[in-house]
Design a protein around this motif. Structure first.
Motif, PDB file in Angstrom:
ATOM      1  N   THR A   5     -69.695  48.891 -28.406  1.00 61.27           N
ATOM      2  CA  THR A   5     -69.363  49.126 -27.006  1.00 61.27           C
ATOM      3  C   THR A   5     -70.355  48.402 -26.116  1.00 61.27           C
ATOM      4  OG1 THR A   5     -68.971  50.833 -25.316  1.00 61.27           O
ATOM      5  CG2 THR A   5     -70.787  51.201 -26.849  1.00 61.27           C
ATOM      6  N   ASN A  49     -70.505  49.813 -23.012  1.00 58.20           N
ATOM      7  CA  ASN A  49     -70.609  50.911 -22.058  1.00 58.20           C
ATOM      8  C   ASN A  49     -71.919  51.646 -22.301  1.00 58.20           C
ATOM      9  OD1 ASN A  49     -70.380  53.681 -21.050  1.00 58.20           O
ATOM     10  ND2 ASN A  49     -68.261  53.178 -20.577  1.00 58.20           N
ATOM     11  N   LYS A 103     -71.636  55.519 -22.903  1.00 63.73           N
ATOM     12  CA  LYS A 103     -71.080  55.852 -24.208  1.00 63.73           C
ATOM     13  C   LYS A 103     -72.102  55.580 -25.310  1.00 63.73           C
ATOM     14  CE  LYS A 103     -66.804  54.775 -24.532  1.00 63.73           C
ATOM     15  NZ  LYS A 103     -65.540  54.021 -24.698  1.00 63.73           N
ATOM     16  N   SER A 149     -76.358  48.143 -30.406  1.00 68.86           N
ATOM     17  CA  SER A 149     -75.110  48.023 -29.654  1.00 68.86           C
ATOM     18  C   SER A 149     -74.543  46.620 -29.708  1.00 68.86           C
ATOM     19  CB  SER A 149     -75.341  48.405 -28.191  1.00 68.86           C
ATOM     20  OG  SER A 149     -76.086  47.394 -27.531  1.00 68.86           O
ATOM     21  N   GLU A 203     -66.537  41.088 -26.034  1.00 75.61           N
ATOM     22  CA  GLU A 203     -65.587  42.185 -26.160  1.00 75.61           C
ATOM     23  C   GLU A 203     -64.267  41.607 -26.658  1.00 75.61           C
ATOM     24  OE1 GLU A 203     -65.667  45.448 -23.192  1.00 75.61           O
ATOM     25  OE2 GLU A 203     -66.827  44.036 -21.993  1.00 75.61           O
ATOM     26  N   LYS A 210     -62.001  46.591 -32.424  1.00 71.52           N
ATOM     27  CA  LYS A 210     -63.389  46.551 -31.960  1.00 71.52           C
ATOM     28  C   LYS A 210     -64.375  46.811 -33.093  1.00 71.52           C
ATOM     29  CE  LYS A 210     -62.185  49.424 -28.603  1.00 71.52           C
ATOM     30  NZ  LYS A 210     -62.215  50.306 -27.392  1.00 71.52           N
ATOM     31  N   ALA A 228     -66.490  52.268 -33.345  1.00 69.63           N
ATOM     32  CA  ALA A 228     -65.823  51.982 -32.068  1.00 69.63           C
ATOM     33  C   ALA A 228     -64.892  53.124 -31.716  1.00 69.63           C
ATOM     34  CB  ALA A 228     -65.039  50.674 -32.155  1.00 69.63           C
ATOM     35  N   ASP A 264     -61.526  54.295 -29.009  1.00 72.21           N
ATOM     36  CA  ASP A 264     -60.546  53.963 -27.982  1.00 72.21           C
ATOM     37  C   ASP A 264     -59.990  55.284 -27.499  1.00 72.21           C
ATOM     38  OD1 ASP A 264     -59.412  51.666 -26.607  1.00 72.21           O
ATOM     39  OD2 ASP A 264     -57.482  52.410 -27.293  1.00 72.21           O
TER      40      ASP A 264
END
Length: 204
Positions: free
Chosen positions: A14, A16, A19, A36, A44, A59, A73, A75
């Motif tokens: 990710t 983010n 997250k 990460s 991405e 991902k 990952a 979603d």
């Protein structure tokens, strides 16, 4: 047969920051070092699937293949029953603007669609989260978590993110955005998915 995670380092696929920190706090307690996608300068990947599982797999496997590390990952999204499950996998897309994501706009859009459809209340909905843990050899483990509830309007609460101010979980009179992080995590789709992953893959 479920594969257990036995490595010392886990890549969270990710970009983010919020997250990433959520997963880092959990994995650190297990003695696992977290890195990460951003730290590895990974792009991405394009999410071309029409399911949460499909996009999470894209991902996770892309990150594992690129780094040689196991990669986790997720979603996730919101399914509104009166809108035939929309926005679903396109939840983030509904919030997308030329300058970034605007979830106030997305919530207003969702409310407008419910009004236009003359959908009777209560507006049933659920948050969905799929986690995929992939290894460089192509193996993966998949878990899911769901939070059922109704959508409220006007939105309520200052905390949370995404659609939290609009979502009231079943059996409660507060929206996710009106709850503390601790209370929300005990009920949330991501919290349930993480608990399932820990029990299936990380439990000793």
């Amino acid at each position: 047969m479920t594969r257990r995670f036995t490595q010392n380092t886990l890549l969270i696929a990710t970009h983010n920051a919020g997250k990433l920190e959520e997963f880092r706090q959990i994995m650190t307690l297990l003695g696992i070092t977290v890195t990460s996608a951003a730290e590895h300068n990974l792009p991405e990947p394009e999410e071309t699937e029409t399911t949460f599982i499909g996009n999470a797999r894209i991902k996770a496997h892309a990150a594992a293949k690129a780094t040689g590390l196991p990669a986790l990952a997720d979603d996730s999204g919101l399914e509104v029953m009166a809108l035939d499950g929309a926005p679903g996998v396109y939840t983030a897309d509904w919030a997308q603007t030329p300058t970034g994501r605007d979830f106030v706009m997305a919530m207003e859009k969702t409310h407008a669609k419910l009004v236009d459809a003359q959908a009777p209340q209560p507006w049933h909905a659920r948050f969905c989260c799929t986690l995929v843990l992939a290894w460089p050899d192509g193996h993966d483990e998949v878990v899911e978590g769901h939070a059922n509830g109704t959508l409220v309007w006007p939105r309520r609460g200052q905390d949370g993110h995404g659609y939290d101010p609009m979502f009231q979980p079943d059996g409660h009179d507060r929206t996710f955005a009106e709850m503390s992080a601790h209370d929300k995590n005990a009920l949330s789709h991501r919290g349930k998915a993480i608990a399932a992953l820990l029990a299936a893959v990380f439990a000793s």
